[in-house]
Design a protein around this motif. Structure first.
Motif, PDB file in Angstrom:
ATOM      1  N   MET A  26       0.856  -1.188   0.000  1.00  0.00           N
ATOM      2  CA  MET A  26       0.000   0.000   0.000  1.00  0.00           C
ATOM      3  C   MET A  26       0.890   1.235   0.000  1.00  0.00           C
ATOM      4  SD  MET A  26      -1.237   0.252   4.031  1.00  0.00           S
ATOM      5  CE  MET A  26      -1.785   1.965   3.901  1.00  0.00           C
ATOM      6  N   CYS A  91      -5.293  -4.715   2.615  1.00  0.00           N
ATOM      7  CA  CYS A  91      -6.331  -3.931   1.940  1.00  0.00           C
ATOM      8  C   CYS A  91      -7.689  -4.159   2.603  1.00  0.00           C
ATOM      9  CB  CYS A  91      -6.399  -4.285   0.463  1.00  0.00           C
ATOM     10  SG  CYS A  91      -7.600  -3.270  -0.415  1.00  0.00           S
ATOM     11  N   SER A  97      -2.609  -7.060  -0.950  1.00  0.00           N
ATOM     12  CA  SER A  97      -2.072  -5.749  -1.297  1.00  0.00           C
ATOM     13  C   SER A  97      -3.192  -4.867  -1.818  1.00  0.00           C
ATOM     14  CB  SER A  97      -1.014  -5.907  -2.397  1.00  0.00           C
ATOM     15  OG  SER A  97      -0.729  -4.660  -3.015  1.00  0.00           O
ATOM     16  N   CYS A  98      -3.104  -3.569  -1.543  1.00  0.00           N
ATOM     17  CA  CYS A  98      -4.093  -2.646  -2.122  1.00  0.00           C
ATOM     18  C   CYS A  98      -3.948  -2.579  -3.640  1.00  0.00           C
ATOM     19  CB  CYS A  98      -3.913  -1.255  -1.528  1.00  0.00           C
ATOM     20  SG  CYS A  98      -4.366  -1.165   0.230  1.00  0.00           S
ATOM     21  N   PHE A  99      -2.792  -2.967  -4.159  1.00  0.00           N
ATOM     22  CA  PHE A  99      -2.563  -2.903  -5.607  1.00  0.00           C
ATOM     23  C   PHE A  99      -3.032  -4.190  -6.275  1.00  0.00           C
ATOM     24  CE2 PHE A  99       0.349   0.193  -3.807  1.00  0.00           C
ATOM     25  CZ  PHE A  99       0.129   1.289  -4.615  1.00  0.00           C
TER      26      PHE A  99
ATOM     27  N   ARG B  71      -0.234  -1.185 -11.997  1.00  0.00           N
ATOM     28  CA  ARG B  71      -1.320  -1.518 -11.079  1.00  0.00           C
ATOM     29  C   ARG B  71      -1.809  -0.253 -10.393  1.00  0.00           C
ATOM     30  NH1 ARG B  71      -1.733  -7.119  -8.576  1.00  0.00           N
ATOM     31  NH2 ARG B  71      -0.899  -8.480 -10.198  1.00  0.00           N
ATOM     32  N   THR B  72      -3.038  -0.295  -9.912  1.00  0.00           N
ATOM     33  CA  THR B  72      -3.512   0.810  -9.070  1.00  0.00           C
ATOM     34  C   THR B  72      -4.098   0.241  -7.800  1.00  0.00           C
ATOM     35  OG1 THR B  72      -4.692   2.916  -9.010  1.00  0.00           O
ATOM     36  CG2 THR B  72      -5.857   1.045 -10.001  1.00  0.00           C
ATOM     37  N   ASP B  73      -4.283   1.110  -6.812  1.00  0.00           N
ATOM     38  CA  ASP B  73      -4.742   0.620  -5.513  1.00  0.00           C
ATOM     39  C   ASP B  73      -6.250   0.765  -5.360  1.00  0.00           C
ATOM     40  OD1 ASP B  73      -4.890   3.337  -5.200  1.00  0.00           O
ATOM     41  OD2 ASP B  73      -3.772   3.406  -3.323  1.00  0.00           O
ATOM     42  N   CYS B  74      -6.747   0.343  -4.223  1.00  0.00           N
ATOM     43  CA  CYS B  74      -8.198   0.293  -3.984  1.00  0.00           C
ATOM     44  C   CYS B  74      -8.867   1.644  -4.187  1.00  0.00           C
ATOM     45  CB  CYS B  74      -8.474  -0.248  -2.575  1.00  0.00           C
ATOM     46  SG  CYS B  74      -7.344   0.363  -1.305  1.00  0.00           S
ATOM     47  N   THR B  78      -3.215   6.088  -6.589  1.00  0.00           N
ATOM     48  CA  THR B  78      -1.776   5.823  -6.632  1.00  0.00           C
ATOM     49  C   THR B  78      -1.564   4.752  -7.710  1.00  0.00           C
ATOM     50  OG1 THR B  78      -1.634   6.135  -4.234  1.00  0.00           O
ATOM     51  CG2 THR B  78       0.234   5.055  -5.274  1.00  0.00           C
TER      52      THR B  78
END
Lengths: 126, 126
Positions: A26, A91, A97-99, B71-74, B78
């Protein structure tokens, strides 16, 4: 050398990486107090821009991030925090992972499997 | 799903990770155009906050970052860009990674070895 909190209204980006697997888990923002708390307590602490207050990661879920090593970059305006994650995933949507989304032909596609049930952990708060 | 450029004056943090080794090499910021350029050209492009313009990483040094996966986050605010770095190091100070300093007993200590001579690459511009 001091961290440069001046470029972004008192905040610096903090990249959280799993110290064992190398996976980027994250990112968040830290103000000076969140950074100091992360160092002093050994658990990653952020500044929540939406809630406008310090946020100990895992305060609700228990999924804390134990700090193993902290690095900064050439400009000292970002930190890389290597952690040992406590719990199955960082997450709040249930992923390690958030990604978890990957760009494929211009579309963001979920690329990972859920590792826990967010409703069971966060209740209605996720 | 669109990236959320609204939280930070049109910018999102971009974390650059070596796709092969997993090492986090640098972070930068992208505006919408820099993100589009990174996708379309296949080379990581940032928005320089100090120079207030697009910045193709490696335009001076030749040390470009070939994009392998994004990749992108939730929160979609980012991006994590996995790259194959071209050249010995991404840091203009001569290191493989910009994160060459480690916190040790409250002091930032250089923890890596230089992998190239920045004066030879950047001349007086480093």
């Amino acid at each position: 050398m001091d961290l440069d909190f001046g470029k972004l209204d008192g905040l610096i980006p903090a990249v959280i990486q799993d110290a064992a697997s190398g996976r980027v888990l994250m990112t968040g923002f830290m103000n000076e107090e969140a950074f100091r708390m992360s160092v002093e307590t050994g658990f990653a602490t952020f500044y929540s821009r939406s809630r406008k207050k310090l946020w100990l990661k895992g305060e609700t879920s228990g999924h804390r991030l134990a700090v193993k090593e902290i690095r900064t970059d050439c400009d000292a305006d970002t930190v890389l925090v290597m952690v040992e994650p406590i719990g199955p995933g960082v997450c709040h949507e249930g992923y390690e992972s958030c990604f978890f989304r990957k760009l494929e032909n211009g579309e963001w596609k979920t690329a990972d499997e859920r590792v826990y049930d967010p409703a069971a952990v966060y209740g209605g708060k996720a």
